[in-house]
Structures are given as structure tokens and as C-alpha cells.
Design an enzyme around this catalytic site. Structure first.
Site, short mmCIF file in Angstrom:
data_model
loop_
_atom_site.label_atom_id
_atom_site.label_comp_id
_atom_site.label_asym_id
_atom_site.label_seq_id
_atom_site.Cartn_x
_atom_site.Cartn_y
_atom_site.Cartn_z
N SER A 115 0.84 -1.21 0.00
CA SER A 115 0.00 0.00 0.00
C SER A 115 0.87 1.25 0.00
O SER A 115 2.00 1.23 0.51
CB SER A 115 -0.88 -0.01 1.25
OG SER A 115 -1.43 1.27 1.49
N TYR A 143 -1.36 -0.10 10.07
CA TYR A 143 -1.64 -0.77 8.78
C TYR A 143 -0.43 -0.61 7.84
O TYR A 143 0.02 -1.58 7.23
CB TYR A 143 -2.90 -0.16 8.18
CG TYR A 143 -3.15 -0.54 6.74
CD1 TYR A 143 -3.64 -1.79 6.39
CD2 TYR A 143 -2.90 0.37 5.71
CE1 TYR A 143 -3.87 -2.13 5.07
CE2 TYR A 143 -3.13 0.05 4.38
CZ TYR A 143 -3.61 -1.21 4.06
OH TYR A 143 -3.84 -1.54 2.76
N LYS A 147 2.25 -3.35 6.08
CA LYS A 147 2.59 -3.48 4.66
C LYS A 147 4.10 -3.39 4.46
O LYS A 147 4.65 -4.03 3.56
CB LYS A 147 1.85 -2.42 3.84
CG LYS A 147 0.33 -2.64 3.81
CD LYS A 147 -0.03 -4.01 3.26
CE LYS A 147 -1.53 -4.23 3.16
NZ LYS A 147 -1.90 -5.54 2.63
#
Ligand code: NAD
Length: 282
Positions: A115, A143, A147
Site C-alpha cells: 500500500s 496498517y 505493509k
């Protein structure tokens, strides 16, 4: 099919019941791929493909599902900011399980959904400049940290076991751009399918990081690694610019200070949005 002779037109897709998968599975089928689709959630639609319902933590089940496949597209995970224990389990442990199963099943190629938020605190460059695909990680959320770990796991499996691993740093994958930032970061559904299809070819070997972005006039994400894969994006967010910047543009489309400063936009703020309506990919 022998594990030594995987079928390049047979692939596995994890997270296959999710929204990104729903965009790409029919287009991959049109391109001649048959799929074993893996998810813990039953799909709304089977797309005429084979399905295995499992947690990606179940490495043994994945090995059986992946056997004979020429590639794995790994999409399963939490696509939002969340609590660390959930992020750790789904995104980091889950990716380790998928890569280990691919290795055990003899799958030569894995495509990982990274991402823009792995590098979300990267400053927006001056107009006309591009950020390289492999710019160092600067996560803006837990998050994003997950990644970054996904990319590190991919690098490890590539170097250690000779697997080809392509990490796609997906930017704003959505039907149409909904704010000014997305005029730079939009990835259209059709271009997402073009990107994943290009990543499945063996034009590039080893480990690669590639921006997932359309051919936006205002893009600041380098197209170079995508071009090396053979990815030719066709959509440009600029056709929506009038709707997002003109007098009738909604207030929610305005560019924030976060958008002007960092490529991760508002997800760099002290309270990054978590609710589903504010997906981190946007
Ligand atoms: N959609 C985007 O714009 C975007 C942008 C950047 C990155 N990504 C990444 O792409 C991937 C797919 O995103 P999405 O938008 O389709 O998300 P989604 O939530 O719509 O789909 C994720 C799917 O993974 C499944 N899943 C989650 N945890 C699982 C587990 N432990 N075992 C088995 N299945 C599990 C869910 O059931 C769901 O069907 C994610 O890894 C996300 O981080 C997406």
C-alpha cells in the site's frame, strides 16, 4: 500438475471474496487464467472458479490449494487501520503463512498487495517530480507498518528461496477519484486488473516494488517499475478534475494540509480514519 511444472495459467488468489479481488478476478478469467480462490468468508459470487474457505493462517490447507499454481496473488488481510493484534495476525502472520505455503507448494511467483501507506509519510514532491517505486518505507499507520513488513517478508522469500515476489504499493483503488489528492493517486479498477495481469508475467524476476497507480496527469508516483513489468495504465483521473475542483465541487473533495504535505494524506494525521467509509487506500 507436478510441483516442478506449475501451470502459468493456473493461479491462486487469497482474499478472493474482497472488493479488490472482485474487480480483478473476472478480468483475469477473461485473460485466460483459471483460479483457486481462497478466503475465510464465503463469496457473494463464485465467478465460476474453485474456492477454498480457510484462514490464511492454515498453512497446510494453503499448500494443498496452491499446488500446481504458477503464481499466488495475496490480497487477504485487513485493509484498514486497526488494533495491533488484529493487524499482526491478519497482515503479517497471514503473509508469512502464504509465502511459506507458496514455497512449500513450489509456486515460483507471488504478488503481494502492499500500500501507499507503507511509505505514507514520504513528502509530496515538487510538481513534475516522481517518487521512486522503491522509496524507503515511512509508514503512517499500524496498517502501513504491516505493509512494510509484508514487503520485508517478500524480499526475504525472494532472496532466500529464489521466489519472484512483486509488491504492488497500491495507491487509491476506487471506482472514481473523490477528492483532489486522488487526482494524483487514483488507480482505476481496469488499471488494477492491468497491473495484476502484468505482475503475473515473468518479464521481471526477483524482488520488485511497484506503485499501483493509473496514468494520472498529476501523478507523483514513478511509473518506471510498472513499465518494466509491462504495465501500461490507460486511465487518467484528470477527467474528473472539473467535478472535484470546480465551483460545484463538494467540500469533502478539497485538498487538506495533510494531502499537500505527505503522500499518505489524512492518514498521516494523529487520528487516522478507521471507519470503512474512509478506506486507507483512499
Ligand atoms: N482496495 C484498495 O484500494 C487497496 C489499496 C491498498 C492496498 N490494498 C490491499 O489489498 C488487499 C485487498 O483489499 P480489499 O480492499 O479487497 O479488502 P477487503 O476487506 O475488501 O478484502 C479482504 C478479504 O480478505 C479476507 N481475509 C481477511 N483476513 C483473512 C484471513 N485471516 N484469512 C482469510 N481471508 C481473510 C476477507 O474475508 C476479505 O474478503 C488488502 O491486503 C489491502 O490491504 C487494497
Amino acid at each position: 500438475m507436478s510441483i516442478n511444472h506449475p501451470d502459468t495459467k493456473r493461479i491462486a488468489v487469497t482474499g478472493a471474496a474482497g472488493s479488490l479481488a472482485r474487480d480483478i478476478i473476472p478480468r483475469l478469467a477473461d485473460a485466460g487464467y483459471s483460479m483457486v480462490c481462497v478466503d475465510r468468508t464465503p463469496p457473494a459470487e463464485s465467478f465460476g472458479q474453485d474456492w477454498v474457505l480457510t484462514e490464511v493462517a492454515d498453512t497446510g490447507t494453503l499448500v494443498e490449494a496452491f499446488r500446481g499454481c504458477g503464481a499466488v496473488i495475496h490480497l487477504a488481510g485487513i485493509p484498514l487501520e486497526d488494533d495491533w493484534d488484529r493487524i499482526l495476525s491478519a497482515n503479517i502472520d497471514g503473509t508469512h503463512s502464504v509465502l511459506e505455503a507458496a514455497h512449500m507448494a513450489g509456486v515460483p511467483r507471488v504478488i503481494l498487495a502492499s500500500s501507499i501507506h507503507a511509505a505514507g509519510f514520504t513528502p509530496v514532491p515538487p510538481a513534475g517530480d516522481f517518487i521512486p517505486d522503491n522509496t524507503p518505507v515511512r509508514p503512517n499507520t499500524l496498517y502501513g507498518v504491516s505493509k512494510a513488513a509484508v514487503e520485508a517478508l517478500g524480499s526475504y522469500y525472494s532472496d532466500r528461496f529464489g521466489m519472484d515476489v512483486i509488491c504492488l504499493r497500491i495507491a487509491s483503488r476506487i471506482d472514481r477519484p473523490r477528492d483532489v489528492r486522488m487526482l494524483s493517486t487514483w488507480l482505476s479498477p481496469d488499471d488494477a486488473a492491468r497491473l495484476f495481469t502484468a505482475a503475473l508475467t515473468d518479464s521481471v524476476k526477483g524482488f520488485r516494488i511497484v506503485w499501483g497507480v493509473s496514468a494520472n496527469t498529476r501523478s507523483y508516483l514513478s511509473p518506471d517499475a510498472g513499465a518494466a513489468l509491462g504495465y501500461v495504465p490507460k486511465d487518467d483521473a484528470e477527467r474528473y478534475a472539473g467535478d472535484l475542483t470546480g465551483p460545484a465541487a463538494p467540500a469533502s473533495a478539497a485538498e487538506s494540509d495533510w494531502d499537500r504535505q505527505f503522500i499518505g494524506g489524512v492518514f498521516c494525521s494523529p487520528r487516522p480514519p478507521r471507519q470503512p467509509s474512509m478506506h486507507p487506500s483512499t
